[in-house]
Design an enzyme around this catalytic site. Sequence first.
Site, PDB file in Angstrom:
ATOM      1  N   ALA A  95      47.570  74.001 -34.397  1.00 45.88           N
ATOM      2  CA  ALA A  95      47.072  74.084 -33.019  1.00 45.88           C
ATOM      3  C   ALA A  95      47.035  72.684 -32.433  1.00 45.88           C
ATOM      4  O   ALA A  95      46.818  71.698 -33.140  1.00 45.88           O
ATOM      5  CB  ALA A  95      45.682  74.716 -32.972  1.00 45.88           C
ATOM      6  N   SER A  96      47.241  72.626 -31.122  1.00 47.60           N
ATOM      7  CA  SER A  96      47.247  71.328 -30.454  1.00 47.60           C
ATOM      8  C   SER A  96      46.669  71.480 -29.062  1.00 47.60           C
ATOM      9  O   SER A  96      47.051  72.383 -28.311  1.00 47.60           O
ATOM     10  CB  SER A  96      48.676  70.777 -30.379  1.00 47.60           C
ATOM     11  OG  SER A  96      48.697  69.524 -29.737  1.00 47.60           O
ATOM     12  N   GLY A  97      45.709  70.604 -28.720  1.00 52.25           N
ATOM     13  CA  GLY A  97      45.101  70.635 -27.400  1.00 52.25           C
ATOM     14  C   GLY A  97      45.159  69.271 -26.754  1.00 52.25           C
ATOM     15  O   GLY A  97      45.781  68.335 -27.271  1.00 52.25           O
ATOM     16  N   PHE A 150      42.873  67.063 -26.489  1.00 51.11           N
ATOM     17  CA  PHE A 150      42.115  65.996 -27.124  1.00 51.11           C
ATOM     18  C   PHE A 150      42.019  66.139 -28.636  1.00 51.11           C
ATOM     19  O   PHE A 150      41.318  65.379 -29.281  1.00 51.11           O
ATOM     20  CB  PHE A 150      40.703  65.932 -26.514  1.00 51.11           C
ATOM     21  CG  PHE A 150      40.719  65.506 -25.078  1.00 51.11           C
ATOM     22  CD1 PHE A 150      40.663  64.169 -24.735  1.00 51.11           C
ATOM     23  CD2 PHE A 150      40.824  66.446 -24.068  1.00 51.11           C
ATOM     24  CE1 PHE A 150      40.689  63.778 -23.400  1.00 51.11           C
ATOM     25  CE2 PHE A 150      40.848  66.057 -22.740  1.00 51.11           C
ATOM     26  CZ  PHE A 150      40.782  64.719 -22.401  1.00 51.11           C
ATOM     27  N   SER A 151      42.692  67.102 -29.207  1.00 46.01           N
ATOM     28  CA  SER A 151      42.647  67.240 -30.662  1.00 46.01           C
ATOM     29  C   SER A 151      43.842  68.034 -31.160  1.00 46.01           C
ATOM     30  O   SER A 151      44.473  68.770 -30.400  1.00 46.01           O
ATOM     31  CB  SER A 151      41.347  67.930 -31.100  1.00 46.01           C
ATOM     32  OG  SER A 151      41.325  69.265 -30.640  1.00 46.01           O
ATOM     33  N   LYS A 152      44.129  67.843 -32.438  1.00 43.24           N
ATOM     34  CA  LYS A 152      45.144  68.626 -33.121  1.00 43.24           C
ATOM     35  C   LYS A 152      44.527  69.183 -34.395  1.00 43.24           C
ATOM     36  O   LYS A 152      43.707  68.524 -35.035  1.00 43.24           O
ATOM     37  CB  LYS A 152      46.364  67.765 -33.457  1.00 43.24           C
ATOM     38  CG  LYS A 152      47.167  67.320 -32.240  1.00 43.24           C
ATOM     39  CD  LYS A 152      48.416  66.550 -32.655  1.00 43.24           C
ATOM     40  CE  LYS A 152      49.243  66.166 -31.429  1.00 43.24           C
ATOM     41  NZ  LYS A 152      50.468  65.420 -31.807  1.00 43.24           N
ATOM     42  N   VAL A 153      44.933  70.397 -34.764  1.00 40.67           N
ATOM     43  CA  VAL A 153      44.408  71.033 -35.972  1.00 40.67           C
ATOM     44  C   VAL A 153      45.549  71.211 -36.959  1.00 40.67           C
ATOM     45  O   VAL A 153      46.594  71.781 -36.627  1.00 40.67           O
ATOM     46  CB  VAL A 153      43.751  72.392 -35.661  1.00 40.67           C
ATOM     47  CG1 VAL A 153      43.214  73.025 -36.940  1.00 40.67           C
ATOM     48  CG2 VAL A 153      42.636  72.225 -34.642  1.00 40.67           C
ATOM     49  N   ASP A 211      32.074  75.443 -24.336  1.00 40.18           N
ATOM     50  CA  ASP A 211      33.546  75.372 -24.398  1.00 40.18           C
ATOM     51  C   ASP A 211      34.101  76.682 -24.949  1.00 40.18           C
ATOM     52  O   ASP A 211      35.071  76.692 -25.700  1.00 40.18           O
ATOM     53  CB  ASP A 211      33.976  74.194 -25.271  1.00 40.18           C
ATOM     54  CG  ASP A 211      35.457  73.855 -25.104  1.00 40.18           C
ATOM     55  OD1 ASP A 211      36.038  74.265 -24.072  1.00 40.18           O
ATOM     56  OD2 ASP A 211      36.029  73.201 -25.994  1.00 40.18           O
TER      57      ASP A 211
END
Length: 745
Positions: free
Chosen positions: A41-43, A45-48, A157
């Site tokens: 997953a990628s957003g 402000f962060s990546k998982v 959120d």
Amino acid sequence: MVPHRARRLLNPMAVGPLAQQLGSLTVFTRDDFEEEWHLVASGGFSKVFQARHKRWRTQYAIKCSPCLQKETTSSEVTCLFEEAVKMEKIKFQHIVSIYGVCKQPLGIVMEFMASGSLEKTLPTHSLCWPLKLRIIHETSLAMNFLHSIKPPLLHLDLKPGNILLDNNMHVKISDFGLSKWMEQSTQKQYIERSALRGTLSYIPPEMFLENNKAPGPEYDVYSFAIVIWEILTQKKPYAGLNMMTIIIRVAAGMRPSLQDVSDEWPEEVHQMVNLMKRCWDQDPKKRPCFLNVAVETDMLLSLFQSPMTDPGCEALTQKVSCKPSLSQPHKVSKEVNQEIADSVSSDSLKWILQLSDSKSLVASDVYENRVTPLHFLVAGGSLEQVRLLLSHDVDVDCQTASGYTPLLIATQDQQPDLCALLLAHGADTNLADEDGWAPLHFAAQNGDDHTARLLLDHGALVNAREHEGWTPLHLAAQNNFENVARLLVSRQADLSPHEAEGKTPLHVAAYFGHIGLVKLLSGQGAELDAQQRNLRTPLHLAVERGKVRAIQHLLKCGALPDALDHSGYSPLHIAAARGKDLIFKMLLRYGASLELRTQQGWTPLHLATYKGHLEIIHQLAKSHVDLDALGSMQWTPLHLAAFQGEEGVMLALLQCGANPNAAEQSGWTPLHLAVHKGTFLGITHLLEYGADIHACNKVGWTPAHLAALKGNTAILKVLVKAAAQVDVKGGVSCTPLQLAIHSPK
């Protein structure tokens, strides 16, 4: 929780005193994990990443911030670790578990959720209504838990990207970092960052309209409403609109379109839409709290899911094998002509080539499909031509590309003289085609006992099996060829061979109701109670198919009337579910038990009630069965009738003495269910027979609460006339009257 390990100290320049605040959190580095990290997953402000721990051999999810890879003293690093500490303290079945922090790269180590996020699932999978309602309910449970903590923990959120799903599609929510982030942001920064994160659609209107408005629990309730809309429609809210347009619309009271809400949606889903509208109310004070939301979603989910499962229908497709298409040739190449000429005289060659109007063979057919002149001659049925060709050096067992030999073709065409000729020249009686069909299978399929006897006399295997385990006796039983079956039995055929699904020839004969075959097989000693893979016996199949004569004969021969299949269904259960009155009575005469329960706990009365078979219900009542027997979820037959809205069945059960006030495991009475279904006459019948108008389920809902929630004025009037109280809260935080006011109906 993973095993505790020695914690490595973080760089004090990076986190300072936070290293002392990590509590029981484990500190990991990249070296603790295998080399391959998969981005899941990628957003903004962060990546998982998904990574496997070297020692523990377990998959974990690691949420990293790309902008925080260098060691730094920024407040955002502090925010990241405070989020980890905060999340680690929360232990709940619908909250993702935190196992530690990763120092290099900087991130939070969480449990890995195999099905990913709801955000990825919604556009790629068509979810059924029960699953949609369950996801909504489990999300409400998680949010209710967060809000019940002292002091309440706001998510701020909530969106499909933060709703994770495990292997069984159960919910766990994650990401509680925005709360601290908001405290450090101006309203403008917050809105801009929300736009970048893709969360603008989930921000309530008060955040746009009131400059100094601090978020409260109502914020999460609004976000939850947008999530409900996404789950029900499986679409993105405000798709294609820019940031300012979304802000203006939300501030003006506009919400995602309801055009997709269909009248054909189930009633419980429409009630979920009603809840959604209340959750996104423009006035935060009018939005319900998550305690009440969780109660309502639990009610809708429990009412939507009927605990009843139908007995599976037995489907037996008639087994058949067709002979290949031997296309007639047009011309023969010089090489083929020469090849035939080498072994056949010129006069004979001319004779062989006269196989069709074109009087020629196609060389490509011969070689590509391995079809030989012998195959064509046998298919043509000319005994003399075949005899002449066999007098030369030809392969009598030559096989086509699909495995057909000349003997297989002759057998399927029912040409006993050709079969005898081929056998006299040494044809293999057991050479099968690509599906495992031997000549004896075709003879049995055709009912050709003459050819079958010929094959058996020349060594054919009486119990030969094709690829799905069918023997010649199975085929004879299926097609009602008693003559072939008698021949096979006389040659010591196995009477109870099981094919791939476990069916014996007696199963097959009983299924199709071939009474002659049933008598023959049972009389010769076939196993009466042989079980197929789902544990059904021949009697089960005969009952389901309504084959009365086969049933009667099996019972006379001693077949067990109480044999249970893999779901715990006896033949009597099946007869009750299918409404087969005569068969039901016949089974009772042969001693079938009235109180046997399926694996879900259903009795024959439950099944007859569920399907509305009044004759069987009266028959069971005369037999003094327990009218209030508890099945799955502790539902009585009357619960099922009320749930189905079967007013006539409800009256029949009440007249026979069923208890109108029995409560199932969640406290629902038949009256609750009848009100939910809106069955006016059913409610009247229940009240006439003493149903408790004030009965509360385990969370305090009365029938009046349900009527008010549905906005059913007529039923609410009936309940009030029967002394229902609409201004008493009972066990919940709202009265029926308050619910009625909020209902849009």
